[in-house]
Design a protein around this motif. Structure first.
Motif, PDB file in Angstrom:
ATOM      1  N   MET A 124       0.844  -1.199   0.000  1.00 36.94           N
ATOM      2  CA  MET A 124       0.000   0.000   0.000  1.00 36.94           C
ATOM      3  C   MET A 124       0.882   1.254   0.000  1.00 36.94           C
ATOM      4  O   MET A 124       1.867   1.320   0.738  1.00 36.94           O
ATOM      5  CB  MET A 124      -0.891  -0.006   1.240  1.00 36.94           C
ATOM      6  N   ILE A 125       0.545   2.210  -0.825  1.00 36.81           N
ATOM      7  CA  ILE A 125       1.317   3.444  -0.907  1.00 36.81           C
ATOM      8  C   ILE A 125       0.965   4.344   0.276  1.00 36.81           C
ATOM      9  O   ILE A 125      -0.206   4.562   0.589  1.00 36.81           O
ATOM     10  CB  ILE A 125       1.040   4.161  -2.242  1.00 36.81           C
ATOM     11  N   ASP A 126       1.989   4.859   0.940  1.00 36.73           N
ATOM     12  CA  ASP A 126       1.810   5.723   2.105  1.00 36.73           C
ATOM     13  C   ASP A 126       1.434   7.131   1.643  1.00 36.73           C
ATOM     14  O   ASP A 126       2.228   7.819   1.004  1.00 36.73           O
ATOM     15  CB  ASP A 126       3.110   5.751   2.911  1.00 36.73           C
ATOM     16  N   LEU A 127       0.224   7.553   1.985  1.00 35.80           N
ATOM     17  CA  LEU A 127      -0.239   8.888   1.604  1.00 35.80           C
ATOM     18  C   LEU A 127      -0.055   9.917   2.718  1.00 35.80           C
ATOM     19  O   LEU A 127      -0.432  11.077   2.549  1.00 35.80           O
ATOM     20  CB  LEU A 127      -1.718   8.826   1.198  1.00 35.80           C
ATOM     21  N   SER A 128       0.540   9.502   3.832  1.00 40.70           N
ATOM     22  CA  SER A 128       0.679  10.414   4.971  1.00 40.70           C
ATOM     23  C   SER A 128       1.757  11.472   4.756  1.00 40.70           C
ATOM     24  O   SER A 128       1.930  12.356   5.594  1.00 40.70           O
ATOM     25  CB  SER A 128       0.983   9.627   6.248  1.00 40.70           C
ATOM     26  N   THR A 129       2.473  11.383   3.637  1.00 38.26           N
ATOM     27  CA  THR A 129       3.503  12.380   3.322  1.00 38.26           C
ATOM     28  C   THR A 129       3.070  13.308   2.189  1.00 38.26           C
ATOM     29  O   THR A 129       3.900  13.998   1.604  1.00 38.26           O
ATOM     30  CB  THR A 129       4.822  11.688   2.928  1.00 38.26           C
ATOM     31  N   TRP A 130       1.761  13.318   1.896  1.00 42.63           N
ATOM     32  CA  TRP A 130       1.281  14.070   0.736  1.00 42.63           C
ATOM     33  C   TRP A 130      -0.012  14.833   1.038  1.00 42.63           C
ATOM     34  O   TRP A 130      -0.800  14.423   1.886  1.00 42.63           O
ATOM     35  CB  TRP A 130       0.979  13.130  -0.432  1.00 42.63           C
ATOM     36  N   MET A 131      -0.252  15.909   0.292  1.00 41.61           N
ATOM     37  CA  MET A 131      -1.572  16.500   0.105  1.00 41.61           C
ATOM     38  C   MET A 131      -1.841  16.497  -1.399  1.00 41.61           C
ATOM     39  O   MET A 131      -0.933  16.244  -2.194  1.00 41.61           O
ATOM     40  CB  MET A 131      -1.660  17.913   0.692  1.00 41.61           C
ATOM     41  N   LEU A 132      -3.081  16.745  -1.801  1.00 36.85           N
ATOM     42  CA  LEU A 132      -3.484  16.537  -3.194  1.00 36.85           C
ATOM     43  C   LEU A 132      -4.184  17.760  -3.754  1.00 36.85           C
ATOM     44  O   LEU A 132      -5.030  18.363  -3.090  1.00 36.85           O
ATOM     45  CB  LEU A 132      -4.431  15.335  -3.267  1.00 36.85           C
ATOM     46  N   SER A 133      -3.843  18.104  -4.992  1.00 35.91           N
ATOM     47  CA  SER A 133      -4.582  19.111  -5.746  1.00 35.91           C
ATOM     48  C   SER A 133      -5.422  18.409  -6.805  1.00 35.91           C
ATOM     49  O   SER A 133      -4.902  17.560  -7.542  1.00 35.91           O
ATOM     50  CB  SER A 133      -3.618  20.096  -6.412  1.00 35.91           C
ATOM     51  N   VAL A 134      -6.721  18.733  -6.863  1.00 36.22           N
ATOM     52  CA  VAL A 134      -7.600  18.177  -7.896  1.00 36.22           C
ATOM     53  C   VAL A 134      -8.151  19.322  -8.749  1.00 36.22           C
ATOM     54  O   VAL A 134      -8.370  20.428  -8.241  1.00 36.22           O
ATOM     55  CB  VAL A 134      -8.749  17.339  -7.292  1.00 36.22           C
ATOM     56  N   PRO A 135      -8.378  19.072 -10.056  1.00 37.14           N
ATOM     57  CA  PRO A 135      -8.726  20.157 -10.984  1.00 37.14           C
ATOM     58  C   PRO A 135     -10.213  20.525 -10.961  1.00 37.14           C
ATOM     59  O   PRO A 135     -10.911  20.475 -11.969  1.00 37.14           O
ATOM     60  CB  PRO A 135      -8.296  19.591 -12.337  1.00 37.14           C
ATOM     61  N   GLU A 136     -10.679  20.914  -9.790  1.00 38.20           N
ATOM     62  CA  GLU A 136     -12.075  21.292  -9.606  1.00 38.20           C
ATOM     63  C   GLU A 136     -12.134  22.452  -8.620  1.00 38.20           C
ATOM     64  O   GLU A 136     -11.389  22.474  -7.636  1.00 38.20           O
ATOM     65  CB  GLU A 136     -12.864  20.096  -9.077  1.00 38.20           C
ATOM     66  N   GLY A 137     -13.019  23.406  -8.864  1.00 39.08           N
ATOM     67  CA  GLY A 137     -13.091  24.598  -8.029  1.00 39.08           C
ATOM     68  C   GLY A 137     -12.177  25.677  -8.579  1.00 39.08           C
ATOM     69  O   GLY A 137     -11.324  25.426  -9.433  1.00 39.08           O
ATOM     70  N   THR A 138     -12.359  26.909  -8.094  1.00 37.56           N
ATOM     71  CA  THR A 138     -11.548  28.033  -8.555  1.00 37.56           C
ATOM     72  C   THR A 138     -11.028  28.820  -7.364  1.00 37.56           C
ATOM     73  O   THR A 138     -11.813  29.444  -6.653  1.00 37.56           O
ATOM     74  CB  THR A 138     -12.382  28.965  -9.463  1.00 37.56           C
ATOM     75  N   PRO A 139      -9.707  28.798  -7.088  1.00 43.29           N
ATOM     76  CA  PRO A 139      -8.713  27.954  -7.772  1.00 43.29           C
ATOM     77  C   PRO A 139      -8.924  26.482  -7.445  1.00 43.29           C
ATOM     78  O   PRO A 139      -9.775  26.147  -6.623  1.00 43.29           O
ATOM     79  CB  PRO A 139      -7.381  28.462  -7.209  1.00 43.29           C
TER      80      PRO A 139
END
Length: 224
Positions: free
Chosen positions: A1-16
């Motif tokens: 399983m990939i550890d996501l605790s070292t990341w935040m995510l940008s998704v292409p929805e909303g402005t910005p």
């Protein structure tokens, strides 16, 4: 399983474009742009997606973070810094280009390094390209071809490595490139990014970049 605790995510929805915090990501966040429930990471950034502040292209991209959701930045001289991935590029926009990994700079719109997949219709395969700003004040990056012959949908690896002495290397698909960056970067706060940053913003809602990560890991190693 990939550890996501070292990341935040940008998704292409909303402005910005919307940012998904680390705790939300770890707790199983999923939408049409990103999911991790299969044990792999799926990223989709259509050309019609919204963009982050000061950007012109859409992205679904992880940004290095701490487990509490705060941003994580680092000085390259403080550790041996690596970003290691196994992935496949499954769809590209009409430009043929998606960015799949970066070393970015806190407070700047210009990264130190972009690793980009560039699909070539003639060969039906892609090249892996490093775009490097050797000096902090470089207006444009130097473009280096790292690897060739990577088909869409086929798994390959990359390893981005920046040593405490400023040696930058990109290993990908069986090829290696390495060179020294300028000491002008020494005081810059850096961070890793990974995902799909679609290098196109024209077309319909079905056009864009899709990337699947099978392995993804950050390391900042200090000698004892």
């Amino acid at each position: 399983m990939i550890d996501l605790s070292t990341w935040m995510l940008s998704v292409p929805e909303g402005t910005p474009a919307q940012t998904i915090s680390t705790p939300t990501l770890v707790s199983g966040f999923k939408d049409k742009y990103f999911h991790s429930d299969t044990g792999t990471l799926f990223f989709w950034a259509p050309v019609t997606g919204t963009v982050t502040e000061s950007a012109i292209y859409p992205r679904c991209e992880l940004r290095e973070a701490n487990a509490d959701g705060s941003v994580r930045n680092w000085l390259y001289g403080a550790a041996d810094n690596t970003l290691r991935a196994t992935l496949s590029v499954d769809q590209v926009p009409s430009s043929g280009k998606v960015v799949i990994g970066q070393i970015h700079v806190y407070g700047s719109n210009q990264p130190l390094l972009k690793v980009e997949y560039q699909y070539k219709t003639k060969t039906q395969t892609g090249n892996i390209v490093a775009k490097v700003r050797y000096h902090l004040d470089d207006d444009e990056p130097t473009v280096i071809q790292v690897a060739t012959g990577v088909p869409l949908g086929k798994q390959f690896n990359y390893l981005i490595h920046l040593s405490p002495g400023g040696m930058l290397s990109v290993d990908s698909a069986g090829y290696t490139w390495a060179d020294q960056i300028s000491a002008t970067w020494k005081a810059s706060q850096l961070y890793f990014k990974a995902g799909v940053y679609t290098q196109d913003n024209t077309g319909d809602t079905t056009e864009g970049g899709t990337v699947t990560f099978y392995k993804l890991a950050i390391a900042h190693s200090t000698s004892s």
